[in-house]
Design an enzyme around this catalytic site. Structure first.
Site, PDB file in Angstrom:
ATOM      1  CG  PHE A  39      -1.908   1.091   1.272  1.00 51.60           C
ATOM      2  CD1 PHE A  39      -2.921   1.160   0.332  1.00 51.60           C
ATOM      3  CD2 PHE A  39      -1.826   2.080   2.234  1.00 51.60           C
ATOM      4  CE1 PHE A  39      -3.839   2.206   0.346  1.00 51.60           C
ATOM      5  CE2 PHE A  39      -2.750   3.122   2.265  1.00 51.60           C
ATOM      6  CZ  PHE A  39      -3.759   3.182   1.313  1.00 51.60           C
TER       7      PHE A  39
ATOM      8  CG  ASP B 119       3.801  -1.355   6.532  1.00 52.43           C
ATOM      9  OD1 ASP B 119       2.892  -1.671   7.329  1.00 52.43           O
ATOM     10  OD2 ASP B 119       3.621  -0.636   5.535  1.00 52.43           O
TER      11      ASP B 119
ATOM     12  CG  HIS C  96      -1.217  -6.415   5.097  1.00 54.78           C
ATOM     13  ND1 HIS C  96      -0.959  -6.716   3.774  1.00 54.78           N
ATOM     14  CD2 HIS C  96      -1.660  -5.131   5.098  1.00 54.78           C
ATOM     15  CE1 HIS C  96      -1.233  -5.669   3.010  1.00 54.78           C
ATOM     16  NE2 HIS C  96      -1.641  -4.688   3.794  1.00 54.78           N
TER      17      HIS C  96
ATOM     18  CD  GLN D 103      -8.260  -0.111   6.056  1.00 57.38           C
ATOM     19  OE1 GLN D 103      -7.629  -1.140   6.253  1.00 57.38           O
ATOM     20  NE2 GLN D 103      -9.213  -0.010   5.135  1.00 57.38           N
TER      21      GLN D 103
ATOM     22  CE  LYS E 214      -4.450  -3.000   6.853  1.00 58.79           C
ATOM     23  NZ  LYS E 214      -5.206  -2.246   5.839  1.00 58.79           N
TER      24      LYS E 214
ATOM     25  NE  ARG F  64       0.587  17.311  27.332  1.00 60.05           N
ATOM     26  CZ  ARG F  64      -0.393  17.256  26.411  1.00 60.05           C
ATOM     27  NH1 ARG F  64      -0.535  16.203  25.644  1.00 60.05           N
ATOM     28  NH2 ARG F  64      -1.229  18.260  26.278  1.00 60.05           N
TER      29      ARG F  64
ATOM     30  CE1 TYR G  65      -2.745  23.159  28.355  1.00 60.49           C
ATOM     31  CE2 TYR G  65      -3.150  23.271  30.713  1.00 60.49           C
ATOM     32  CZ  TYR G  65      -3.620  23.157  29.408  1.00 60.49           C
ATOM     33  OH  TYR G  65      -4.964  23.038  29.159  1.00 60.49           O
TER      34      TYR G  65
ATOM     35  NE  ARG H 283      -3.837  12.713  23.258  1.00 59.04           N
ATOM     36  CZ  ARG H 283      -3.566  14.014  23.157  1.00 59.04           C
ATOM     37  NH1 ARG H 283      -2.306  14.419  23.113  1.00 59.04           N
ATOM     38  NH2 ARG H 283      -4.528  14.905  23.116  1.00 59.04           N
TER      39      ARG H 283
HETATM   40  C1  LIG Z   1       0.933  -2.372   4.000  1.00 53.03           C
HETATM   41  C2  LIG Z   1       0.236  -1.196   4.587  1.00 53.03           C
HETATM   42  N1  LIG Z   1       0.945  -0.270   5.234  1.00 53.03           N
HETATM   43  C3  LIG Z   1       0.372   0.809   5.799  1.00 53.03           C
HETATM   44  C4  LIG Z   1      -0.979   0.993   5.736  1.00 53.03           C
HETATM   45  C5  LIG Z   1      -1.571   2.254   6.309  1.00 53.03           C
HETATM   46  O1  LIG Z   1      -2.461   2.016   7.313  1.00 53.03           O
HETATM   47  P1  LIG Z   1      -3.662   3.047   7.606  1.00 53.03           P
HETATM   48  O2  LIG Z   1      -4.711   2.838   6.572  1.00 53.03           O
HETATM   49  O3  LIG Z   1      -4.097   2.640   8.983  1.00 53.03           O
HETATM   50  O4  LIG Z   1      -3.115   4.417   7.580  1.00 53.03           O
HETATM   51  C6  LIG Z   1      -1.786   0.063   5.094  1.00 53.03           C
HETATM   52  C7  LIG Z   1      -3.243   0.268   5.041  1.00 53.03           C
HETATM   53  O5  LIG Z   1      -4.042  -0.359   4.551  1.00 53.03           O
HETATM   54  C8  LIG Z   1      -1.161  -1.075   4.499  1.00 53.03           C
HETATM   55  O6  LIG Z   1      -1.874  -1.988   3.834  1.00 53.03           O
END
Ligand SMILES: Cc1ncc(COP(=O)(O)O)c(C=O)c1O
Length: 376
Positions: free
Chosen positions: A81, A152, A155, A178, A181, A210, A217, A227
């Site tokens: 992605f 990353d 998935h 997301q 997922k 922080r 503050y 967050r």
């Molecule tokens: C391989 C990969 N990396 C990063 C992301 C980004 O995640 P998000 O959609 O939570 O921003 C995705 C999202 O589908 C993804 O498939």
């Protein structure tokens, strides 16, 4: 054919959401956020978890805190992605696209070696569809060449390599929650790490600069607000309770589907090496012998009510964004072939009843057979 919908929610989500609604804290300082961070990080065999509002900003935060920026290169797979690569560009560094391996569909360690330059700073390993990259080979390359390994793992909730979970191999692992997922809050993300200093710096960045022990503050560092809300955490806590059982169902159904289609030579499924001791099956990925077979197969599945995606429509570097430059592209013949002839089924197909899995196999078999006849 009944394919379970996704995302799914039950009474537990409603119960936890109600608790948040009744509390005076709906934001990231609700206890649920910290509780979810700790339990998810532990589940991924990591010491710390820093949640965020999605899994794109977590990648950007990790690269920023690592000091990756202008003049640096980061090696990424050509198939992923966009966030995997855009995170690199957004911190001012250059993504270097390399090919995937033809049987794992994951970044090819040999291609990584060929792409390393004097300014390479890091490698991002994407566990595509939930199947772990070759962590032995990538770990070795990073140690030998003094490169940072970032996972990353958007998935790969629950996926393992030799019993060790995704996100626990490199400096950090980034997950997405997301909508689609296997663990979903509509949006959401988390970085897991076992490096305390790195965790503290990411936490500070994500929480307006922080640091622990100081007042609300007081802002020691330049930060921002990444967050996650308490609503996201409540939904995630409920989903998380079901994850192990759902992984087991998906795994059993993936095996059953592949077994039922064992004699169909036209389809090569994503390889599951012995080291991949658990695969959370975000996607069930396969490749056919040609574009017409792939298209017929996807069309047959969709007509039968089974979701199927004919792979990514292009490699990452073929996006308009990267056709304008700002990247380095290594030869990627496998990635370019996959966009023609590969496909995936989303994970909710693998949550179907076993009779439905048999029907899915029958549709694939019938389509593959009719294409074989057409080819005669
Ligand atoms: C391989 C990969 N990396 C990063 C992301 C980004 O995640 P998000 O959609 O939570 O921003 C995705 C999202 O589908 C993804 O498939």
């Amino acid at each position: 054919m009944h394919i379970p919908s996704w995302p799914q929610a039950g009474e537990r989500e409603a119960e936890l959401l109600q608790l948040v609604l009744e509390s005076p804290q709906w934001g990231g300082f609700h206890d649920f956020v910290g509780e979810f961070e700790q339990s998810f990080a532990a589940y991924q065999h990591s010491a710390f978890g820093i949640s965020a509002f999605n899994g794109t900003v977590t990648l950007e935060a990790a690269l920023h805190v690592l000091g990756v920026g202008q003049g640096d290169e980061v090696i990424v797979p050509a198939i992923s992605f966009i966030s995997t690569a855009s995170a690199v560009s957004r911190v001012g560094a250059t993504p270097v696209f390399v090919d995937i391996d033809e049987s794992s569909f994951n970044i090819d360690p040999e291609a990584v070696k060929r792409a390393i330059s004097p300014v390479t700073k890091a490698i991002i390993a994407v566990h595509f569809g939930g199947a772990m990259c070759d962590m032995g080979a990538l770990g070795y390359i990073c140690r030998e060449r003094d490169l940072v390994l970032l996972e990353d793992a958007a998935h790969a909730h629950g996926s393992e390599w030799n019993g060790k979970r995704a996100g626990s191999f490199g400096i950090a692992g980034s997950f997405s929650f997301q909508n689609g997922k296997v663990l979903s809050a509509g949006e959401g993300g988390i970085l897991v790490t076992s490096d305390e200093e790195f965790a503290g710096r990411v936490r500070s960045l994500a929480n307006c600069g922080r640091v622990p022990g100081r007042s609300f503050y007081e802002h020691k560092n330049l930060g921002t607000n990444l967050r996650m809300t308490a609503f996201q955490a409540a939904v995630l806590m409920a989903q998380f309770e079901r994850l192990p059982q759902q992984i087991a169902i998906r795994t059993a159904n993936a095996q059953a589907l592949k077994e039922a289609l064992r004699d169909i030579d036209d389809i090569q499924w994503q390889r599951e090496p012995a080291e991949a001791t658990q695969n959370s099956f975000y996607l069930l990925i396969g490749r056919t012998n040609s574009a017409p077979v792939r298209d017929a197969l996807c069309q047959g599945l969709i007509e039968a009510g089974v979701p199927c995606t004919p792979f990514y429509p292009h490699t990452l570097y073929q996006n308009e964004l990267y056709r304008r430059g700002g990247c380095r592209v290594m030869p990627c013949p496998v990635a370019e072939e996959c966009i023609q002839n590969a496909f995936w089924l989303p994970h909710n197909v693998l949550l179907a009843e076993s009779e439905v899995i048999e029907q899915v196999a029958n549709v694939i078999r019938a389509r593959a057979a009719s294409q074989a006849v057409n080819a005669l």
